[in-house]
Design an enzyme around this catalytic site. Structure first.
Site, PDB file in Angstrom:
ATOM      1  N   LYS A  41      46.000  49.600  46.880  1.00 19.10           N
ATOM      2  CA  LYS A  41      45.991  49.329  45.437  1.00 19.10           C
ATOM      3  C   LYS A  41      45.453  50.533  44.645  1.00 19.10           C
ATOM      4  O   LYS A  41      45.533  50.588  43.434  1.00 19.10           O
ATOM      5  CB  LYS A  41      45.205  48.059  45.132  1.00 19.10           C
ATOM      6  N   LYS A  86      50.805  38.922  34.052  1.00 21.97           N
ATOM      7  CA  LYS A  86      49.827  38.392  33.080  1.00 21.97           C
ATOM      8  C   LYS A  86      49.578  39.414  31.979  1.00 21.97           C
ATOM      9  O   LYS A  86      49.473  39.080  30.795  1.00 21.97           O
ATOM     10  CB  LYS A  86      48.519  38.021  33.792  1.00 21.97           C
ATOM     11  N   HIS A 140      54.077  36.916  52.181  1.00 21.01           N
ATOM     12  CA  HIS A 140      53.412  37.556  51.040  1.00 21.01           C
ATOM     13  C   HIS A 140      52.920  38.968  51.312  1.00 21.01           C
ATOM     14  O   HIS A 140      52.228  39.541  50.479  1.00 21.01           O
ATOM     15  CB  HIS A 140      52.198  36.741  50.579  1.00 21.01           C
ATOM     16  N   LYS A 157      41.965  43.685  40.257  1.00 23.15           N
ATOM     17  CA  LYS A 157      42.591  43.096  41.444  1.00 23.15           C
ATOM     18  C   LYS A 157      41.643  43.320  42.607  1.00 23.15           C
ATOM     19  O   LYS A 157      40.645  44.029  42.453  1.00 23.15           O
ATOM     20  CB  LYS A 157      43.955  43.726  41.720  1.00 23.15           C
ATOM     21  N   ARG A 158      41.961  42.717  43.764  1.00 22.34           N
ATOM     22  CA  ARG A 158      41.127  42.980  44.930  1.00 22.34           C
ATOM     23  C   ARG A 158      41.093  44.485  45.221  1.00 22.34           C
ATOM     24  O   ARG A 158      42.032  45.211  44.895  1.00 22.34           O
ATOM     25  CB  ARG A 158      41.671  42.232  46.153  1.00 22.34           C
ATOM     26  N   THR A 197      50.988  39.740  40.607  1.00 17.83           N
ATOM     27  CA  THR A 197      51.192  38.743  39.553  1.00 17.83           C
ATOM     28  C   THR A 197      50.334  39.088  38.344  1.00 17.83           C
ATOM     29  O   THR A 197      50.645  38.691  37.226  1.00 17.83           O
ATOM     30  CB  THR A 197      50.847  37.318  40.058  1.00 17.83           C
TER      31      THR A 197
END
Ligand code: 26W
Length: 782
Positions: free
Chosen positions: A525, A631, A332, A519-520, A627
């Site tokens: 990110k 969504k 992952h 998100k985290r 993911t």
């Protein structure tokens, strides 16, 4: 089972009466939970009986995290009685939504990996495939996040005491786990820990199938302790094993407790699987498939070997054949700091026999490589034990029959770069399985308004076959459908406003563009890029009286690992800029910032449906899949992002014209990294705008100076901007302008939105699970 509303009301009222008869929602929640559990139990027993009698192959999904989210509503939906219960309760004066809110969220995961495991379980049951989860029953899930003075603070979460209706303790299935001990001549003097399973039902959508999520709890054993061991110490160490989830999702810390957790859950699950095997152990792969979710459960490989060798008495070759035909592995992440590497001293002390087996696996594999005259560099890369360090990813590849990445780009990077040598050695093992999400939770449950609109337009077949959402394509330019979709979005935006309240002290504009980044928190990110861009908008509004952009509300949500100082400073920076922006009477007509505290599955269910814009802005090549992107798409938001992870496949589906894509491509990033040819300073020097922005940031002029940006400074300046925030900044700002322009054209925008929903069916985890089943696990529908 209550098939009608009237029957439900009757039964519910009767039980409420028996339970004391007051009108407290708490009591109603408890009564409802107990009723639902009874309904589930019948199906659960029946499903287990069918599995036993048919001796059909079973899948066990080993994962250190299962981020299942609240269960009441989803379970009612999957049982097919959501509407009956909702209306029945309403007529009795209760709100189901209110009762749902009483359930604590089981936060047994950090983020993507744990949530994926939960979506997979939902899909396995929905497809009536025999697949079960194996994990740990952490007493405390992920911490609760509060924002205090703009800073993240962490509080413990207690979810367990109110989950009684959803789990059953199976004392009868207790097993014992051996830790420590002396190896020669036989393993002696171990410290045993009792593993007690708690089973949770995983309910298939309207099909009577109920699979199992088995979570193990550590308890003290009745077996004697070795003479040197203090009982109090042992008791504390034992309780710690299932006490709490590690709150890191990217940085490996090498703590012995973490290793204990991993071995504990793998050994307990494997012992149980072998004990209840319906066939001779030599037929294991025909009856059992084990998927390991990242390397966290990779110790299952030598542990299965240990059981086959020492308990079942098999020879090495046969044990190895069975193990490597039973276990498969999903990777992952390619972030170096997230790769699990265990010190061999730690392993050999904690699980001496298992370590001995790892050594033997390594020895045999190395002998094979030498025979092939493998070059030195490749040999080193493929060593399981290298310089006293055990590389779990290598062990996982060598010890399993299939290895996969979670989006096409990610799998390609594994094959061509990260695991190049292993791919050459075992090319047949590697495959891609692009992630997916449960459309039942993330569309049907989270967005019933959109669900109704879709069903009114294309019928209800899509619910079982989500790929049929593509029938919506014909409505892409249908004005009345667009209007209806817009109205649904407005409803969801209004609901989100009710949920989060205000932006600071000023009300959120329901007509503004909802631009959401949840998100985290992590460097790659790039929440930092988002907030820098917002600050640049602020500066322009202040300085240029002709610049009056369309109103936008920027939502952020996410937790930072408690030790990750950079990420925590970014959270503080966002909140500092937010408080300035939201207070400014001129600026706040155009931009607002909302930081949603304690982002979790339940908040996600409110946020995804309300989004216009989905921020997916990771540095290309770093996000394995994502993911959340799926969504958002399924709820009609438009992706504003880089060509990273599954964004690539989203854009392939909808077309570039139905997304806002910016930034360097993965190949470009990887080139710059390889040749070390990027200089952040050059980018700053070439752009006066960026130079000003940076100067302000570094002088603490974004706000009142309450934020400490030492780690941000270090990252951008001293470490030369490793995630290319500055490099991609201009292209990010430009694509934002394009996005705002597109929003002004209603027909264009809602056409894009329809297209995104229509193409999202392929990202249902039902598709992912069917592919795993067909190509890896070979399960049969029962
Ligand atoms: C502390 C060790 C550690 C290291 C990595 C803990 C957890 C991890 C996970 C692998 C991090 C993770 O959640 N990865 C995410 O997995 C999702 C599901 O496949 C992907 O969609 C995300 O891109 C990926 O970051």
């Amino acid at each position: 089972m209550f098939h009608s509303k009237e029957k439900f009301k009757e039964e519910f009222a009767k039980r409420l009466e028996q339970a004391g008869g007051n009108k407290e929602p708490r009591l109603a929640y408890a009564v409802l939970g107990a009723m639902v559990r009874e309904v589930v139990e019948e199906d659960w027993i029946r499903t287990n009986k069918r599995y036993k009698e048919s001796e059909t192959k079973q899948l066990y999904y080993f994962s250190i995290e299962f981020l299942i989210g609240r269960l009441l509503g989803q379970n009612l939906y999957n049982l097919g009685i959501f509407t009956i219960v909702q209306e029945g309760l309403r007529e009795l004066g209760y709100s189901l939504a209110e009762l749902e809110e009483m359930e604590p969220e089981p936060g047994l995961g950090n983020g993507g990996l744990g949530r994926l495991a939960a979506c997979f379980l939902d899909s396995l049951a929905a497809l009536q495939l025999p697949g079960h989860g194996c994990g740990i029953r952490y007493k405390g899930g992920l911490f609760t996040q509060r924002i205090e003075d703009g800073f993240q603070t962490e509080y413990p979460t207690d979810w367990i005491k109110e989950m009684g209706n959803w789990e059953i303790r199976r004392e009868d299935l207790t097993v014992e786990i051996p830790f420590y001990g002396r190896l020669h001549p036989h393993l002696t003097d171990m410290e045993w820990v009792k593993a007690v399973p708690y089973d949770m039902p995983v309910i298939g959508a309207s099909n009577g199938t109920v699979n199992t999520l088995r979570l193990w709890q550590a308890e003290i054993s009745e077996r004697p302790l070795p003479a040197h061991k203090d009982f109090e110490e042992y008791a504390m160490e034992t309780a710690a094993i299932s006490d709490r989830l590690y709150p890191n999702d990217s940085l490996v810390t090498g703590k012995i407790l973490r290793l204990k957790q991993q071995y504990f859950m793998c050994s307990a699950s494997l012992q149980t699987i072998l004990k209840t095997l319906p066939c001779p152990v030599r037929q294991l792969p025909a009856h059992v498939a084990i998927q390991i979710n990242d390397t966290h459960p990779a110790i299952a490989i030598p542990e299965l070997m240990r059981i086959l060798l020492d308990v079942e008495g098999l020879e090495w070759e046969e044990a190895w054949y069975l193990t490597t035909q039973t276990i498969s592995y999903t990777n992952h992440t390619i972030l170096g700091e997230a790769m699990e590497k265990w010190d061999s001293h730690l392993l050999s002390a904690l699980v001496p026999r298992v370590y001995e087996i790892i050594q033997e696996i390594d020895r045999r594999f190395k002998a094979q490589l030498q025979e092939q005259q493998c070059k030195e560099e490749a040999f080193k890369k493929m060593s399981i034990i290298d310089d006293g360090i055990v590389k779990m990813a290598v062990l996982a590849v060598v010890g399993s029959y299939k290895v996969n990445g979670v989006a096409q780009l990610h799998t390609d990077i594994l094959k061509n770069r990260e695991m190049k040598e292993l791919y050459r050695q075992f090319s047949g093992k590697f495959h891609n399985k692009t992630n997916g999400i449960s459309h039942r939770r993330w569309l049907i449950k989270a967005n019933p308004e959109l669900t109704n609109l879709i069903t009114e337009s294309i019928g209800q077949e899509w619910i079982k076959k989500p790929i049929l959402l593509n029938n919506l394509n014909k409505f892409a330019i249908d004005a009345s459908f667009q209007e209806a979709l817009k109205a649904v979005k407005q409803t969801k935006k209004n609901q989100l406003i009710d949920h989060v309240g205000k932006a600071g002290n000023s009300p959120i504009d329901p007509l503004s563009i909802f631009d959401i980044h949840i998100k985290r928190f992590h460097g790659y990110k790039r929440q930092l890029m988002n907030i820098l861009h917002i600050q640049s908008l602020y500066d322009r509004i202040k300085e240029d009286s002709t610049f009056r952009p369309y109103p936008r509300t920027f939502f952020f949500g996410g937790k930072a690992a408690p030790g990750y100082e950079f990420a925590k400073q970014v959270i503080k920076l966002i909140n500092a800029v937010a408080s300035k922006v939201n207070k400014d009477p001129l600026v706040r007509k155009h931009i607002h910032i909302v930081f949603v505290e304690d982002y979790n599955v339940s908040h996600g269910e409110k946020l995804f449906p309300a989004a216009d814009v989905s921020e997916q802005i990771s540095t290309a090549s770093k996000e394995a899949s994502g993911t959340g992107n799926m969504k958002f798409m399924m709820n009609g938001a438009i992706t504003l992002g880089t060509l990273d992870g599954a964004n690539v496949e989203i854009v392939e589906r909808v077309g570039k014209e139905n997304a806002f894509i910016f930034g360097l491509h993965s190949q470009q990033i990887m080139q710059l990294e390889k040749h070390k040819s990027y200089r952040a300073q050059d980018v700053i020097e070439q752009s006066p705008e960026l130079a000003t922005l940076m100067a302000r940031l570094l002088h603490g002029e974004f706000s009142d100076g309450s934020e400490n940006i030492s780690f941000i400074r270090k990252q951008l300046v001293d470490l030369n901007d490793p995630y290319f925030v500055l490099k991609d900044f201009q292209s990010y700002a430009t694509v934002h302008e394009e996005m705002v322009a597109a929003y002004a054209n209603s027909a264009e925008w809602w056409g894009m939105s329809v297209k995104n929903i229509a193409e999202s069916g392929v990202f249902s985890s039902d598709r992912t699970i069917q592919q795993y089943s067909d190509e890896v696990w070979h399960l049969e529908k029962i």
